[in-house]
Design an enzyme around this catalytic site. Structure first.
Site, PDB file in Angstrom:
ATOM      1  N   HIS A   1       0.843  -1.209   0.000  1.00 50.15           N
ATOM      2  CA  HIS A   1       0.000   0.000   0.000  1.00 50.15           C
ATOM      3  C   HIS A   1       0.874   1.253   0.000  1.00 50.15           C
ATOM      4  CE1 HIS A   1      -3.420   2.568   1.503  1.00 50.15           C
ATOM      5  NE2 HIS A   1      -2.408   3.229   2.028  1.00 50.15           N
ATOM      6  N   GLU A   2       1.883   1.274   0.854  1.00 51.94           N
ATOM      7  CA  GLU A   2       2.764   2.443   0.931  1.00 51.94           C
ATOM      8  C   GLU A   2       3.606   2.595  -0.332  1.00 51.94           C
ATOM      9  OE1 GLU A   2       2.151   4.483   3.123  1.00 51.94           O
ATOM     10  OE2 GLU A   2       0.974   3.202   4.437  1.00 51.94           O
TER      11      GLU A   2
ATOM     12  N   HIS B   1       1.589   4.346  -2.893  1.00 54.81           N
ATOM     13  CA  HIS B   1       1.594   5.800  -2.676  1.00 54.81           C
ATOM     14  C   HIS B   1       2.818   6.426  -3.338  1.00 54.81           C
ATOM     15  CE1 HIS B   1      -1.872   6.556  -0.291  1.00 54.81           C
ATOM     16  NE2 HIS B   1      -1.490   5.842   0.746  1.00 54.81           N
TER      17      HIS B   1
END
Length: 289
Positions: A134-135, A138
């Site tokens: 998820h990071e 980003h």
């Protein structure tokens, strides 16, 4: 990142910049003020672009680590970065038992992923992989830069509101070059503009979180692992809140204290249940392929 989300994010950032230019105009009563606002927007955006990684890491006292200090964690991040077609980011540990994580940096070549001590201890390997993916999404989508610029523009709008308050007390020059405050300008800049800026910032953050969840599911091919992780993080996060500058809350993977009702306008993250439902739908789609 979908085209709709790109358009939405660009539009929201444009609204923030517009508020700042309008604020400069009302603060001074002439076109020069608008130029001041435009210059502040440009300078703030550049500062955010260059210093975003350092500011967020310092806010949570994140410490960089190497492979010798945490080989399993380091190798996990390296493997996921390869799958995401990204360079290995700087890896940092945040000294807190609150389970959380965030990414920062102006571009993939100057990015960092930070995880707390608590999240490494609480999540299993698949769940932790979902969070890190998820990071990394980003970073790939450059959401880290978008949030930094949005935060800086929002802060500049609030600063301009304070300037206008000070000027109104001592008789600012209005648009027709006469002394005296403009009550509409005071209302817009002191009260409404900062509120509008906060709502826009939160909308940007919520949009980016859904996209990052989808990106994580594509990288790991295990959306339910991230769904389980989010539920754990929300439950435990309520019991062990994470201390840090509230301005950086949007960069965290989850903020368990986002309220409902009118407070939902100021959510830094979508409701966890909505994120879980999206991930469950993705898992169902993967099974049907």
């Amino acid at each position: 990142m979908s085209g709709n989300n790109q358009i939405k994010t660009a539009a929201l950032l444009g609204l923030l910049s517009g508020l700042l230019v309008l604020g400069g105009y009302w603060a001074t009563g002439n076109a020069q003020g608008a130029m001041v606002g435009l210059v502040m927007a440009a300078m703030g955006s550049f500062g955010s672009w260059f210093y975003s990684d350092k500011a967020a890491l310092a806010a949570y006292r994140a410490q960089p680590i190497n492979r010798e200090q945490a080989p399993e964690l380091y190798d996990l991040v390296a493997d996921l970065a390869t799958k995401a077609d990204l360079p290995m980011p700087k890896l940092c540990i945040v000294p807190t038992q609150t389970p959380n994580a965030f990414a920062t940096g102006r571009d993939p070549e100057h990015a960092a992923v930070a995880v707390t001590q608590g999240i490494v201890q609480i999540l299993n390997q698949e769940e932790l992989a979902g969070v890190i993916a998820h990071e990394l999404t980003h970073i790939k989508n450059r959401d880290t830069l978008t949030q930094a610029v949005a935060g800086t523009l929002g802060g500049a709008i609030t600063f301009l509101g304070k300037m206008l308050t000070f000027g109104a007390l001592y008789g600012p020059v209005s648009r027709d070059d006469r002394r005296g405050s403009n009550p509409i300008g005071v209302l817009l800049l002191v009260v409404l503009a900062p509120i509008a800026a906060s709502i826009i910032q939160m909308a940007i953050s919520r949009t980016r979180e859904f996209s990052a969840d989808r990106g994580a599911a594509e990288i790991t091919q295990k959306p339910l692992a991230l769904a389980n992780a989010l539920q754990k993080l929300e439950s435990i996060g309520r019991q062990v809140p994470m201390n840090g500058n509230p301005a950086f809350e949007p960069v965290l993977i989850i903020n368990p204290f986002s309220g409902g009702g009118l407070q939902s306008l100021f959510r830094t993250h979508p409701p966890t249940q909505e994120r879980v439902q999206q991930l469950q739908a993705i898992a169902q789609q993967q099974q049907n392929v």
